[in-house]
Design a protein around this motif. Sequence first.
Motif, PDB file in Angstrom:
ATOM      1  N   GLU A 201       0.840  -1.202   0.000  1.00  0.00           N
ATOM      2  CA  GLU A 201       0.000   0.000   0.000  1.00  0.00           C
ATOM      3  C   GLU A 201       0.875   1.252   0.000  1.00  0.00           C
ATOM      4  O   GLU A 201       0.547   2.260  -0.660  1.00  0.00           O
ATOM      5  N   GLY A 202       1.989   1.185   0.728  1.00  0.00           N
ATOM      6  CA  GLY A 202       2.918   2.313   0.741  1.00  0.00           C
ATOM      7  C   GLY A 202       3.553   2.552  -0.615  1.00  0.00           C
ATOM      8  O   GLY A 202       3.779   3.702  -1.017  1.00  0.00           O
ATOM      9  N   VAL A 203       3.861   1.455  -1.325  1.00  0.00           N
ATOM     10  CA  VAL A 203       4.434   1.588  -2.667  1.00  0.00           C
ATOM     11  C   VAL A 203       3.441   2.305  -3.590  1.00  0.00           C
ATOM     12  O   VAL A 203       3.807   3.218  -4.358  1.00  0.00           O
ATOM     13  N   VAL A 204       2.174   1.890  -3.504  1.00  0.00           N
ATOM     14  CA  VAL A 204       1.144   2.542  -4.324  1.00  0.00           C
ATOM     15  C   VAL A 204       1.048   4.018  -3.962  1.00  0.00           C
ATOM     16  O   VAL A 204       0.974   4.900  -4.846  1.00  0.00           O
ATOM     17  N   SER A 205       1.052   4.318  -2.655  1.00  0.00           N
ATOM     18  CA  SER A 205       0.950   5.706  -2.214  1.00  0.00           C
ATOM     19  C   SER A 205       2.154   6.521  -2.676  1.00  0.00           C
ATOM     20  O   SER A 205       2.016   7.674  -3.101  1.00  0.00           O
ATOM     21  N   ARG A 206       3.350   5.943  -2.640  1.00  0.00           N
ATOM     22  CA  ARG A 206       4.547   6.688  -3.017  1.00  0.00           C
ATOM     23  C   ARG A 206       4.668   6.864  -4.526  1.00  0.00           C
ATOM     24  O   ARG A 206       5.280   7.831  -4.993  1.00  0.00           O
ATOM     25  N   LYS A 207       4.091   5.937  -5.251  1.00  0.00           N
ATOM     26  CA  LYS A 207       4.017   6.145  -6.704  1.00  0.00           C
ATOM     27  C   LYS A 207       3.125   7.350  -7.006  1.00  0.00           C
ATOM     28  O   LYS A 207       3.428   8.162  -7.896  1.00  0.00           O
ATOM     29  N   ALA A 208       2.027   7.466  -6.249  1.00  0.00           N
ATOM     30  CA  ALA A 208       1.144   8.623  -6.424  1.00  0.00           C
ATOM     31  C   ALA A 208       1.858   9.904  -6.012  1.00  0.00           C
ATOM     32  O   ALA A 208       1.714  10.951  -6.670  1.00  0.00           O
ATOM     33  N   SER A 209       2.648   9.836  -4.939  1.00  0.00           N
ATOM     34  CA  SER A 209       3.393  11.011  -4.503  1.00  0.00           C
ATOM     35  C   SER A 209       4.436  11.414  -5.545  1.00  0.00           C
ATOM     36  O   SER A 209       4.667  12.612  -5.792  1.00  0.00           O
ATOM     37  N   LEU A 210       5.079  10.432  -6.170  1.00  0.00           N
ATOM     38  CA  LEU A 210       6.059  10.718  -7.218  1.00  0.00           C
ATOM     39  C   LEU A 210       5.391  11.380  -8.414  1.00  0.00           C
ATOM     40  O   LEU A 210       5.923  12.347  -9.001  1.00  0.00           O
ATOM     41  N   LEU A 212       2.691  13.168  -8.307  1.00  0.00           N
ATOM     42  CA  LEU A 212       2.340  14.522  -7.897  1.00  0.00           C
ATOM     43  C   LEU A 212       3.568  15.428  -7.964  1.00  0.00           C
ATOM     44  O   LEU A 212       3.481  16.587  -8.438  1.00  0.00           O
ATOM     45  N   ALA A 213       4.715  14.930  -7.508  1.00  0.00           N
ATOM     46  CA  ALA A 213       5.939  15.737  -7.556  1.00  0.00           C
ATOM     47  C   ALA A 213       6.326  16.060  -8.996  1.00  0.00           C
ATOM     48  O   ALA A 213       6.759  17.189  -9.300  1.00  0.00           O
ATOM     49  N   ASN A 214       6.200  15.064  -9.902  1.00  0.00           N
ATOM     50  CA  ASN A 214       6.518  15.308 -11.319  1.00  0.00           C
ATOM     51  C   ASN A 214       5.578  16.363 -11.906  1.00  0.00           C
ATOM     52  O   ASN A 214       6.008  17.247 -12.668  1.00  0.00           O
ATOM     53  N   GLU A 224      13.653  19.851  -8.981  1.00  0.00           N
ATOM     54  CA  GLU A 224      14.018  18.447  -9.174  1.00  0.00           C
ATOM     55  C   GLU A 224      14.269  17.741  -7.842  1.00  0.00           C
ATOM     56  O   GLU A 224      14.190  16.519  -7.756  1.00  0.00           O
ATOM     57  N   LEU A 225      14.597  18.517  -6.824  1.00  0.00           N
ATOM     58  CA  LEU A 225      14.875  17.909  -5.517  1.00  0.00           C
ATOM     59  C   LEU A 225      13.676  17.138  -4.993  1.00  0.00           C
ATOM     60  O   LEU A 225      13.824  16.025  -4.474  1.00  0.00           O
ATOM     61  N   ASP A 226      12.476  17.698  -5.132  1.00  0.00           N
ATOM     62  CA  ASP A 226      11.279  17.006  -4.649  1.00  0.00           C
ATOM     63  C   ASP A 226      11.068  15.691  -5.395  1.00  0.00           C
ATOM     64  O   ASP A 226      10.687  14.669  -4.807  1.00  0.00           O
ATOM     65  N   VAL A 227      11.314  15.728  -6.708  1.00  0.00           N
ATOM     66  CA  VAL A 227      11.158  14.513  -7.514  1.00  0.00           C
ATOM     67  C   VAL A 227      12.171  13.460  -7.084  1.00  0.00           C
ATOM     68  O   VAL A 227      11.839  12.278  -6.916  1.00  0.00           O
ATOM     69  N   ALA A 228      13.418  13.855  -6.874  1.00  0.00           N
ATOM     70  CA  ALA A 228      14.459  12.902  -6.460  1.00  0.00           C
ATOM     71  C   ALA A 228      14.143  12.308  -5.099  1.00  0.00           C
ATOM     72  O   ALA A 228      14.341  11.112  -4.847  1.00  0.00           O
ATOM     73  N   GLN A 229      13.644  13.136  -4.195  1.00  0.00           N
ATOM     74  CA  GLN A 229      13.283  12.625  -2.866  1.00  0.00           C
ATOM     75  C   GLN A 229      12.122  11.636  -2.945  1.00  0.00           C
ATOM     76  O   GLN A 229      12.114  10.618  -2.247  1.00  0.00           O
ATOM     77  N   ALA A 230      11.139  11.909  -3.784  1.00  0.00           N
ATOM     78  CA  ALA A 230      10.012  11.001  -3.973  1.00  0.00           C
ATOM     79  C   ALA A 230      10.471   9.692  -4.591  1.00  0.00           C
ATOM     80  O   ALA A 230       9.997   8.609  -4.229  1.00  0.00           O
ATOM     81  N   GLN A 231      11.414   9.769  -5.540  1.00  0.00           N
ATOM     82  CA  GLN A 231      11.952   8.546  -6.163  1.00  0.00           C
ATOM     83  C   GLN A 231      12.719   7.698  -5.145  1.00  0.00           C
ATOM     84  O   GLN A 231      12.602   6.472  -5.128  1.00  0.00           O
ATOM     85  N   ALA A 232      13.473   8.364  -4.293  1.00  0.00           N
ATOM     86  CA  ALA A 232      14.243   7.641  -3.272  1.00  0.00           C
ATOM     87  C   ALA A 232      13.315   6.940  -2.288  1.00  0.00           C
ATOM     88  O   ALA A 232      13.557   5.785  -1.886  1.00  0.00           O
ATOM     89  N   LEU A 432      10.060  17.668   2.060  1.00  0.00           N
ATOM     90  CA  LEU A 432      10.744  16.944   3.133  1.00  0.00           C
ATOM     91  C   LEU A 432       9.787  16.638   4.290  1.00  0.00           C
ATOM     92  O   LEU A 432       9.868  15.575   4.899  1.00  0.00           O
ATOM     93  N   ASN A 433       8.866  17.558   4.567  1.00  0.00           N
ATOM     94  CA  ASN A 433       7.875  17.311   5.620  1.00  0.00           C
ATOM     95  C   ASN A 433       6.981  16.125   5.267  1.00  0.00           C
ATOM     96  O   ASN A 433       6.626  15.308   6.131  1.00  0.00           O
ATOM     97  N   VAL A 434       6.604  16.035   3.986  1.00  0.00           N
ATOM     98  CA  VAL A 434       5.769  14.914   3.533  1.00  0.00           C
ATOM     99  C   VAL A 434       6.537  13.604   3.662  1.00  0.00           C
ATOM    100  O   VAL A 434       5.989  12.583   4.120  1.00  0.00           O
TER     101      VAL A 434
END
Length: 470
Positions: A201-210, A212-214, A224-232, A432-434
């Motif tokens: 479920e976390g993977v699905v949520s983080r894909k959605a977050s990625l 959103l960042a893109n 680009e920092l937000d995108v890199a953090q979401a990818q990590a 970073l807060n997210v």
Amino acid sequence: MTNHLSFFGAGAVLSITIGLSGCQIPSSDLAKPTAPTPAHYQHASSKNGKRQAKSDQWWLAFGDSRLNSLMSQVRDSNRDLRGGMKRVEQARALVISTRSGRIPQVSSSSSALRNGISGEVVRSTAGKTDGYTRNLYSLPVSVDWELDLFGRIRKGEAAAQADVQAAEEDYLALRLSLETQAATSYFTLRALDSEIAIVREGVVSRKASLKLANDRRELGVVSELDVAQAQALLASSEADLAALLRERAAQEASLAVLVGKPASNFSVAARRLTGRPPSIPAGLPSELARSRPDIRRVERLLAAENARVGVAVAAFYPSISLNGNVGVQASDISDMFTKGARYWGIGPSVYLPIFTGGQNKANLQRSKARYEEVLELYQQTVLESLAEVETALSAVKHYRRQVSAQSRVVTASNEARNIAKAQYEGGTVNYLNVLDAERTALNGEREQARLKGAEYINAVQLIRALGGRW
């Protein structure tokens, strides 16, 4: 006259034998072992009331049909358990072998002999000077019966019988150990299933977050920092998921061995762990010695060593046997079953250990030392058993508090995650807060799943510590 004296000598030996049958050797029974036990368990709660021994199918208390099936397979197909039963059968066979010493032993050893008699022997016995050759055919039946007047055989049989009972208890202890291993592995699997579902479920949520960042980067709202953090963060969750799946496969393979099946042909369908484990009444510490097969096993070993002390004491006294033989003997096989070919003999024999070089005394000392060694093992086993029960009872209380606190952690961290996402989408906080809020929420949910599994496993360990009857 000679015949009368021989008969009188045999009768005298028999009279002595009958007289000795009334003698009693000094008692070799030792005091029944005791171990200090408290009146109550220190960590027992009000729910740990009086315990009643019921079915040994303790797993039924969990109300899990898949677990019930696995436990049946452990009892039917586990190879270690089958080997344990063979050890019981060996001990039972030894009892029969020992018991046979109490009944007369009948044997026969037929022979056919052709020999040449020297002339000197013939001259000295028959007054002739020529030797000759003769045949001798013999078919005897011998009977030997040791009169167990001083309990050597009887005590040996008692020791063998106690060994059987110890082997039976050892089998029950092994069975309980294997069953609890299987249940522990099963609930570990279920906890992993819960954790795997959370991480997925976390993977699905983080894909959605990625995504959103893109999207926000393309709009120029974030860098680009937000995108890199979401990818990590997504990659970290995917790595965690792979590790959990690897651990689940290992647990499944271990469970396959316990149920006696090839790991390649065995699988347990994924299912999240729900509910709460059953409440286990602990009863009283004084009941533990009757409940646990490992304690009963050592108590039976003590009985066996007690009996062997009796065997060692009996070695100081005479061994009295009745011996007899009857058969036919002839120089021509055609005369074997004529009336004149018959012969017989009967008489007692007495073995008296006058001097053995200290062997009997050393054997007695060794037997007593062995008894005292097993007595220490008995007391140590009781102490370890009490410690196992106290540890499991203490864990019940602390797990309950820990689970309650962790539930509050999950509720608060999920709320914090939702707030952080809303603020990020509103542009009031950075990504970073997210990330921190999502990581805290996911870790809290995973820890909650692990604690639930630990609660179930501790319930299994408490049942094992109490002896496995429910």
